[in-house]
Motif scaffolding. Structure first.
Motif, PDB file in Angstrom:
ATOM      1  N   PRO A  65       0.861  -1.193  -0.204  1.00 65.71           N
ATOM      2  CA  PRO A  65       0.055   0.072  -0.092  1.00 65.71           C
ATOM      3  C   PRO A  65       0.937   1.189   0.009  1.00 65.71           C
ATOM      4  CG  PRO A  65      -0.286  -1.251   1.854  1.00 65.71           C
ATOM      5  CD  PRO A  65       0.607  -2.264   0.994  1.00 65.71           C
ATOM      6  N   LYS A  66       2.066   1.233   0.365  1.00 59.82           N
ATOM      7  CA  LYS A  66       2.879   2.366   0.641  1.00 59.82           C
ATOM      8  C   LYS A  66       3.348   2.903  -0.866  1.00 59.82           C
ATOM      9  CE  LYS A  66       5.488   1.315   4.860  1.00 59.82           C
ATOM     10  NZ  LYS A  66       5.522  -0.105   4.492  1.00 59.82           N
ATOM     11  N   ASN A  67       3.207   1.751  -1.744  1.00 59.59           N
ATOM     12  CA  ASN A  67       3.453   2.288  -3.248  1.00 59.59           C
ATOM     13  C   ASN A  67       2.630   3.061  -4.032  1.00 59.59           C
ATOM     14  OD1 ASN A  67       5.859   0.870  -2.574  1.00 59.59           O
ATOM     15  ND2 ASN A  67       5.584  -0.734  -3.818  1.00 59.59           N
ATOM     16  N   LEU A  68       1.182   3.081  -3.401  1.00 56.41           N
ATOM     17  CA  LEU A  68       0.285   3.815  -4.151  1.00 56.41           C
ATOM     18  C   LEU A  68       0.069   5.361  -3.831  1.00 56.41           C
ATOM     19  CD1 LEU A  68      -2.544   0.875  -4.229  1.00 56.41           C
ATOM     20  CD2 LEU A  68      -0.970   1.397  -5.963  1.00 56.41           C
ATOM     21  N   VAL A 127      16.161   5.786 -19.000  1.00 52.03           N
ATOM     22  CA  VAL A 127      15.158   6.379 -19.301  1.00 52.03           C
ATOM     23  C   VAL A 127      13.736   6.041 -18.572  1.00 52.03           C
ATOM     24  CG1 VAL A 127      13.224   6.465 -21.241  1.00 52.03           C
ATOM     25  CG2 VAL A 127      15.832   6.408 -21.886  1.00 52.03           C
ATOM     26  N   LEU A 128      13.238   6.968 -17.809  1.00 51.55           N
ATOM     27  CA  LEU A 128      12.009   6.318 -17.296  1.00 51.55           C
ATOM     28  C   LEU A 128      10.909   5.697 -17.858  1.00 51.55           C
ATOM     29  CD1 LEU A 128      10.719   6.344 -14.016  1.00 51.55           C
ATOM     30  CD2 LEU A 128       9.715   8.536 -15.023  1.00 51.55           C
ATOM     31  N   LEU A 129      10.363   4.580 -17.523  1.00 49.84           N
ATOM     32  CA  LEU A 129       9.262   4.090 -18.289  1.00 49.84           C
ATOM     33  C   LEU A 129       8.109   4.131 -17.397  1.00 49.84           C
ATOM     34  CD1 LEU A 129       8.352   2.262 -20.744  1.00 49.84           C
ATOM     35  CD2 LEU A 129       8.720   0.151 -19.095  1.00 49.84           C
ATOM     36  N   GLN A 136       5.476  -6.439 -12.267  1.00 51.79           N
ATOM     37  CA  GLN A 136       5.598  -7.703 -11.946  1.00 51.79           C
ATOM     38  C   GLN A 136       7.033  -7.937 -12.629  1.00 51.79           C
ATOM     39  OE1 GLN A 136       1.696  -8.609 -13.109  1.00 51.79           O
ATOM     40  NE2 GLN A 136       1.507  -9.733 -11.284  1.00 51.79           N
ATOM     41  N   LEU A 137       7.854  -7.157 -13.346  1.00 49.79           N
ATOM     42  CA  LEU A 137       8.951  -7.451 -13.946  1.00 49.79           C
ATOM     43  C   LEU A 137      10.179  -7.626 -12.735  1.00 49.79           C
ATOM     44  CD1 LEU A 137       9.088  -5.123 -16.886  1.00 49.79           C
ATOM     45  CD2 LEU A 137       8.521  -7.539 -16.827  1.00 49.79           C
ATOM     46  N   GLU A 138      11.198  -8.084 -13.039  1.00 47.15           N
ATOM     47  CA  GLU A 138      12.419  -8.366 -11.950  1.00 47.15           C
ATOM     48  C   GLU A 138      12.821  -6.844 -11.435  1.00 47.15           C
ATOM     49  OE1 GLU A 138      16.652  -8.754 -13.109  1.00 47.15           O
ATOM     50  OE2 GLU A 138      15.757  -9.459 -15.093  1.00 47.15           O
ATOM     51  N   GLU A 139      13.083  -6.964 -10.312  1.00 48.58           N
ATOM     52  CA  GLU A 139      13.370  -5.918  -9.535  1.00 48.58           C
ATOM     53  C   GLU A 139      14.166  -4.785 -10.135  1.00 48.58           C
ATOM     54  OE1 GLU A 139      12.553  -4.316  -6.609  1.00 48.58           O
ATOM     55  OE2 GLU A 139      14.274  -3.030  -6.292  1.00 48.58           O
ATOM     56  N   LYS A 140      15.329  -5.157 -10.709  1.00 49.03           N
ATOM     57  CA  LYS A 140      16.094  -4.320 -11.425  1.00 49.03           C
ATOM     58  C   LYS A 140      15.568  -3.270 -12.414  1.00 49.03           C
ATOM     59  CE  LYS A 140      19.791  -4.763 -14.556  1.00 49.03           C
ATOM     60  NZ  LYS A 140      20.269  -5.420 -15.350  1.00 49.03           N
ATOM     61  N   LEU A 141      14.474  -4.097 -13.258  1.00 47.45           N
ATOM     62  CA  LEU A 141      13.634  -3.344 -14.193  1.00 47.45           C
ATOM     63  C   LEU A 141      12.578  -2.534 -13.801  1.00 47.45           C
ATOM     64  CD1 LEU A 141      13.608  -6.141 -17.036  1.00 47.45           C
ATOM     65  CD2 LEU A 141      15.101  -4.397 -16.814  1.00 47.45           C
ATOM     66  N   ARG A 142      11.729  -3.095 -12.645  1.00 46.99           N
ATOM     67  CA  ARG A 142      10.595  -2.321 -12.309  1.00 46.99           C
ATOM     68  C   ARG A 142      10.733  -1.216 -11.414  1.00 46.99           C
ATOM     69  NH1 ARG A 142       9.370  -7.220  -8.574  1.00 46.99           N
ATOM     70  NH2 ARG A 142      10.050  -6.623  -6.720  1.00 46.99           N
ATOM     71  N   ASN A 190       7.834   2.435  -7.696  1.00 43.97           N
ATOM     72  CA  ASN A 190       8.580   1.197  -7.299  1.00 43.97           C
ATOM     73  C   ASN A 190       9.986   1.896  -6.751  1.00 43.97           C
ATOM     74  OD1 ASN A 190       7.154  -1.246  -8.725  1.00 43.97           O
ATOM     75  ND2 ASN A 190       7.002   0.423 -10.120  1.00 43.97           N
ATOM     76  N   ASP A 191       9.855   3.246  -6.757  1.00 41.67           N
ATOM     77  CA  ASP A 191      10.966   3.905  -6.404  1.00 41.67           C
ATOM     78  C   ASP A 191      10.328   5.141  -5.449  1.00 41.67           C
ATOM     79  OD1 ASP A 191      12.878   6.174  -5.903  1.00 41.67           O
ATOM     80  OD2 ASP A 191      13.631   5.940  -8.098  1.00 41.67           O
ATOM     81  N   ARG A 192      10.767   4.843  -4.027  1.00 40.53           N
ATOM     82  CA  ARG A 192      10.389   5.806  -3.170  1.00 40.53           C
ATOM     83  C   ARG A 192      10.815   7.320  -3.276  1.00 40.53           C
ATOM     84  NH1 ARG A 192       8.775   1.832   0.790  1.00 40.53           N
ATOM     85  NH2 ARG A 192       6.937   1.046  -0.304  1.00 40.53           N
TER      86      ARG A 192
END
Ligand SMILES: Cc1ncc(COP(=O)(O)O)c(C=O)c1O
Length: 394
Positions: free
Chosen positions: A88-91, A197-199, A220-226, A252-254
């Motif tokens: 929930p912290k990511n929303l 490049v931010l996706l 849901q991609l691997e951590e490095k990508l997401r 995915n980035d605080r």
């Protein structure tokens, strides 16, 4: 059971889709049957209508906070439907998906920087980039045998340009209807990550997936990508609530999320609409059976258009969408030039479809048809299309 067959008169409302004055402004003709803009002609779930009435009867519409359990309902929904586990912290809530895109452009790029988009694509992406004084960088989708795919060779070149900072994808893709595969998403996210490049993954159509395909969110991609991605979605499309605007951003980035939140605070963009709270709570807890029925209805509508075109107007090519309720049609076989196609659709068929050129300069011989309507209305649209264009070929 909902009655999606029922016809409703929306002309006497301020609907941008139906109001004659508005249509006249958009298309130069008010008296047309509208199949444009991603807004469906189905009445909202009965439970939503009754809960909104109850909320209205409460009679107090003062300042409110958004209760935490709304996020929980959204999280439960995303897990049930997509096996997407959300912290929930990511929303973060934003005024709308497009405003979230504008804020991200502001935070993650400077004036003059490039932002990659993939035409033919939802036209407000380009408008938003230009309005933000950024530069659209086009990585056109490649069409092969009726199927669109991404051009990864060109994407690598675009992403490597010094001034390119952001890429926006539409997933599932409006208007060509692709539900991007895991391999395609991994490749896109990898290219973005390797080039800094931010996706931004606009996943507003994520619930509209046909033929038992599985929607995969870039979260849901691997951590490095997401870590290098932001997901945007909303209940607006799923439950036809776009006039009750609210966007949901998943970070995915605080650090980026915290800057986004500061921006919302600074410009007072985090106010709460009392009816939106009721709407979100209702649809994410009690809207699922309505939505499941809707999806089947839309899939039938899709099959109906596909079979009528195949049998009666094969010159018009339908790119059968894997997702979304928007059909991308090519009229290229007729060899129209400039705005000839638009004129025929508007003046002869009296149909308002989104003209292909809105999605990119190369698409003047295309149009987008919204099948989010009762079958009767769609039958009328197909009769008119076949009547006008069938007459041209003979
Ligand atoms: C791909 C896509 N993104 C965003 C939006 C608009 O979202 P919002 O109204 O939340 O800005 C739409 C509406 O049609 C859309 O199709």
């Amino acid at each position: 059971m909902s009655n999606f067959d029922e016809l409703h008169d929306r002309k006497n409302s301020h609907s941008v889709k139906w109001n004659a004055e508005f249509l006249d402004k958009m298309f130069g003709k008010g008296d047309v049957l509208p199949f444009w803009v991603a807004d469906m002609d189905f009445r909202a779930p009965e439970k939503l209508i009754s809960n909104l009435k109850e909320r209205a009867e409460h009679g107090f519409y003062g300042y409110e906070f958004r209760p935490d359990h709304i996020k929980e309902k959204i999280i439960e929904w995303c897990y049930r439907r997509h096996e997407w586990e959300i912290d929930p912290k990511n929303l973060t809530f934003a005024p709308s998906v497009l405003s979230a895109i504008s804020i991200l452009l502001e935070l993650e790029s400077r004036e003059g920087d490039g932002v990659i988009i993939q035409p033919p694509v939802y036209y407000p992406f380009e408008e938003t980039i230009i309005n933000s004084k950024r530069k659209p960088v086009y990585n056109k989708l490649i069409e092969e045998k009726g199927f669109y795919r991404m051009d990864f060779d060109n994407l690598r070149e675009c992403a490597a340009l010094d001034d390119v900072k952001i890429m926006i994808i539409s997933s599932p893709h409006n208007p060509v209807g692709r539900v991007w595969s895991e391999a395609e998403l991994v490749e896109t996210a990898t290219i973005c990550e390797e080039n800094g490049v931010l996706l931004i993954s606009d996943e507003i159509h994520m619930e509209f997936v046909f033929d038992h395909l599985f929607f995969l969110t870039t979260a849901q991609l691997e951590e490095k990508l997401r870590r290098n991605t932001v997901q945007l979605f909303s209940a607006g499309k799923t439950f036809n609530l776009s006039g009750n605007t609210i966007g949901i951003a998943h970070f995915n980035d605080r650090d980026l999320q915290s800057r986004f939140n500061s921006f919302l605070t600074r410009f007072h963009l985090n106010g709460v609409n009392v009816f939106t709270t009721t709407a979100l709570e209702t649809v994410f807890t009690e809207g699922e059976s309505w939505f499941d029925e809707l999806l089947l209805y839309l899939e039938d509508n899709l099959d109906y258009v596909e079979s009528r075109l195949k049998e009666e107007l094969p010159e018009v090519k339908l790119f059968r969408p894997e997702g979304t309720y928007l059909l991308w049609l090519s009229f290229a076989e007729f060899g129209f030039k400039g705005r000839e196609l638009e004129k025929l659709l508007m003046e002869k068929a009296s149909l308002a479809l989104d003209p292909g050129r809105w999605f990119g300069e190369d698409y003047a011989s295309y149009a987008r048809l919204n099948i989010g309507c009762s079958r009767k209305l769609l039958e009328e649209a197909m009769d008119r299309l076949i009547g006008v264009f069938g007459g041209i070929k003979s």
